[in-house]
Design an enzyme around this catalytic site. Structure first.
Site, PDB file in Angstrom:
ATOM      1  N   ASP A 159      53.878  37.151 -88.231  1.00 12.65           N
ATOM      2  CA  ASP A 159      52.972  36.632 -87.205  1.00 12.65           C
ATOM      3  C   ASP A 159      52.630  35.187 -87.547  1.00 12.65           C
ATOM      4  O   ASP A 159      52.752  34.755 -88.693  1.00 12.65           O
ATOM      5  CB  ASP A 159      51.709  37.482 -87.093  1.00 12.65           C
ATOM      6  CG  ASP A 159      50.912  37.524 -88.401  1.00 12.65           C
ATOM      7  OD1 ASP A 159      51.536  37.632 -89.473  1.00 12.65           O
ATOM      8  OD2 ASP A 159      49.672  37.465 -88.337  1.00 12.65           O
ATOM      9  N   GLU A 195      48.959  39.428 -90.470  1.00  7.79           N
ATOM     10  CA  GLU A 195      48.485  38.772 -91.687  1.00  7.79           C
ATOM     11  C   GLU A 195      47.563  37.603 -91.380  1.00  7.79           C
ATOM     12  O   GLU A 195      46.576  37.383 -92.085  1.00  7.79           O
ATOM     13  CB  GLU A 195      49.678  38.297 -92.531  1.00  7.79           C
ATOM     14  CG  GLU A 195      49.314  37.821 -93.938  1.00  7.79           C
ATOM     15  CD  GLU A 195      48.939  36.349 -94.039  1.00  7.79           C
ATOM     16  OE1 GLU A 195      48.501  35.928 -95.116  1.00  7.79           O
ATOM     17  OE2 GLU A 195      49.098  35.625 -93.037  1.00  7.79           O
TER      18      GLU A 195
END
Length: 405
Positions: free
Chosen positions: A83, A148
Site C-alpha cells: 500500500d 501498513e
C-alpha cells in the site's frame, strides 16, 4: 558453506532480469493502492508470482498475498507492504504519480521506493532461486502486505495470529539504500482532549473555552519533546503534535471541545504506558483535567475484514551478532565484495509487530532511499533493484548452509 554457490551467476541473473523487474514495478505503480484500496495491485503481484514459477501463491482473508518458494522445514519470510500514501499536491509532481517516468537509471512514481520496489526485487529473487537451483531445506514466504501506511504491523499481527505463520526470521525490504538495517524506533498515536462549555461568542466570559485550555498543553508538549529518553543506537524519542480538532455549536460560539493528535516515537527503553503517563503528569494537563488516551485502529481491509488493534508499535533492535544479521552481511560481502553499512531506520516498518510484538527476528535490506518515502517525485534506482534481487536470492541458502549446520 556446504554447497558451492556461484555468486557471479546470481548477479548475472539479477542483471538479466532488470527489464522485467522494472516493468513489474511500473505496472504496480500504475495501480493506485492506498491503504484499504490494494486489491488490484495484490492481484497483479499474484499474477507475477505465478508467472515466474512460485510453488504456491495465496491471498489471505485480510488481503495479503503470500508466495511460497520451496518445501523445506526452515521458514524464512521476506516482506514488502504494497500500500502507498496518497500523492499529495499534484502541482509538486513533475510527472504523473501513477504513469511515472523511467530512464536508464531511475523509476519515478508513487510507491517506487515506499515500497513496491522491494516487492519487484523479491519476486525476481524467487525466479533466480528457481533458475539456479538455490532451493534447500527452507521454505521462503514472500509477502505483499496491506494497510501498513495506515497501521504498520497490523498485517503481520494477522499473518502470525490467524495465518499461523511464524518464520525463523523476516527480511524487511523497506528502503535502506542497500544498507543493512537492524532496528528502528517504535511509535504510538495519542489523543489529548479538553472539554469546555459553549456560549455565545459575543460574551465569551459566560462559557469555558476548550481551545484555550489546550494552548498551554501544546506548549508543555513542545518542551517535553526536548527531554525525552535517548538510546545510544536508536537515538532520542520524539513527540510532535500532528492534528487539532474542535467542537462548537457555530463560529459565533465558544468551543466546548478540543482534541489534538500526537505522533510519539518511542526509542529503546520507553514504554507506551510511560509515554501516556509523561503527558498525564504535565501541569497543564492536570489543570485542564484533560483526557489522554491511545487511538485504536478499526478500518476495514479491502476484503471487508476488520482486525482492530491499539495504535502502539514497539521499537525493536536485532543484535549485530544474530544469525539473521550475519546472514545478510555474509551475502552482501560475497555478492558485492565490500563491507556493508549496518545501521537503522528513521521511520517505522512492519517489524513493529514481527519483532516488536512477537520477538521474531527482523533484518532490513531494501532498494530506494528513506528520503523518497511519501515525497513528490518519489523515485528508486534500477541498480539497487538488481542488487536487492540478487541478495534476496542468496539469503535463504546462506542461512541454512552456514548458520544451521
Amino acid at each position: 558453506m556446504s554447497k558451492n554457490i556461484d555468486f557471479k551467476a546470481i548477479m548475472k541473473a539479477a542483471k538479466k532480469y532488470e527489464p522485467e523487474i522494472s516493468k513489474f514495478l511500473r505496472d504496480m505503480i500504475k495501480l493506485p493502492s492506498e491503504s484499504t484500496q490494494e486489491k488490484e495491485v495484490i492481484l497483479r503481484i499474484k499474477d507475477e508470482m505465478e508467472k515466474v514459477g512460485f510453488d504456491k501463491v495465496e491471498i489471505d482473508p485480510m488481503g495479503n498475498v503470500l508466495g511460497y518458494i520451496g518445501h523445506g522445514k526452515h521458514i524464512i519470510a521476506m516482506d514488502a507492504h504494497i500500500d502507498t500514501v496518497g500523492v499529495g499536491e499534484r502541482a509538486n509532481w513533475e510527472y504523473d504519480p501513477y504513469e511515472g517516468y523511467e530512464d536508464d537509471e531511475i523509476i519515478i512514481g508513487r510507491g517506487a521506493t515506499d515500497q513496491e520496489g522491494g516487492m519487484a526485487s523479491m519476486v525476481y529473487a524467487g525466479k533466480i532461486i528457481k533458475d539456479l537451483g538455490l532451493e534447500d531445506d527452507y521454505t521462503l514466504i514472500i509477502t505483499g502486505t496491506v494497510q501498513e501506511e495506515d497501521c504498520d504491523g497490523l498485517c503481520w499481527q494477522y499473518i502470525i495470529n490467524e495465518d499461523n505463520i511464524k518464520p525463523e526470521f523476516v527480511v524487511i525490504t523497506e528502503p535502506t539504500s542497500c544498507n543493512i538495517y537492524r532496528g528502528q524506533r517504535g511509535r504510538m498515536e495519542i489523543k489529548v482532549t479538553t472539554h469546555g462549555v459553549s456560549c455565545h461568542g459575543s460574551a465569551p466570559e459566560r462559557g469555558d473555552n476548550a481551545i484555550y485550555k489546550m494552548a498551554p498543553i501544546i506548549n508543555e508538549l513542545k518542551a517535553l519533546h526536548e527531554n525525552l529518553h535517548y538510546d545510544e543506537f536508536l537515538g532520542k524519542g520524539s513527540l510532535a503534535v500532528s492534528e487539532i480538532f474542535f467542537s462548537s455549536p457555530s463560529r459565533c460560539a465558544v468551543a466546548d471541545g478540543c482534541s489534538i493528535s500526537i505522533d510519539r516515537r518511542l526509542t529503546n527503553g520507553e514504554t507506551w504506558q510511560g509515554a501516556l503517563q509523561e503527558i498525564r503528569n504535565l501541569p497543564s494537563v492536570k489543570e485542564a483535567n484533560a483526557e489522554v488516551e491511545m487511538y485504536n485502529y478499526e478500518r476495514p481491509a479491502y476484503t471487508g475484514l476488520v482486525y482492530p488493534t491499539e495504535c502502539y508499535f514497539p521499537a525493536w533492535v536485532l543484535p549485530e551478532d544474530h544469525a539473521a544479521c550475519k546472514t545478510l552481511v555474509d551475502s552482501y560481502k560475497n555478492l558485492f565484495n565490500e563491507e556493508p553499512l549496518v545501521d537503522k531506520w528513521t521511520f517505522s516498518t512492519n517489524g513493529v509487530s514481527i519483532m516488536g510484538r512477537y520477538n521474531i527476528p527482523c533484518i532490513g535490506f531494501g532498494p530506494g532511499h528513506e528520503d523518497q518515502a511519501h515525497a513528490p517525485n518519489e523515485r528508486t534506482w534500477k541498480d539497487e533493484l538488481v542488487k536487492c534481487a540478487a541478495l534476496y536470492a542468496l539469503v535463504p541458502i546462506t542461512y541454512v548452509n552456514k548458520y544451521l549446520n
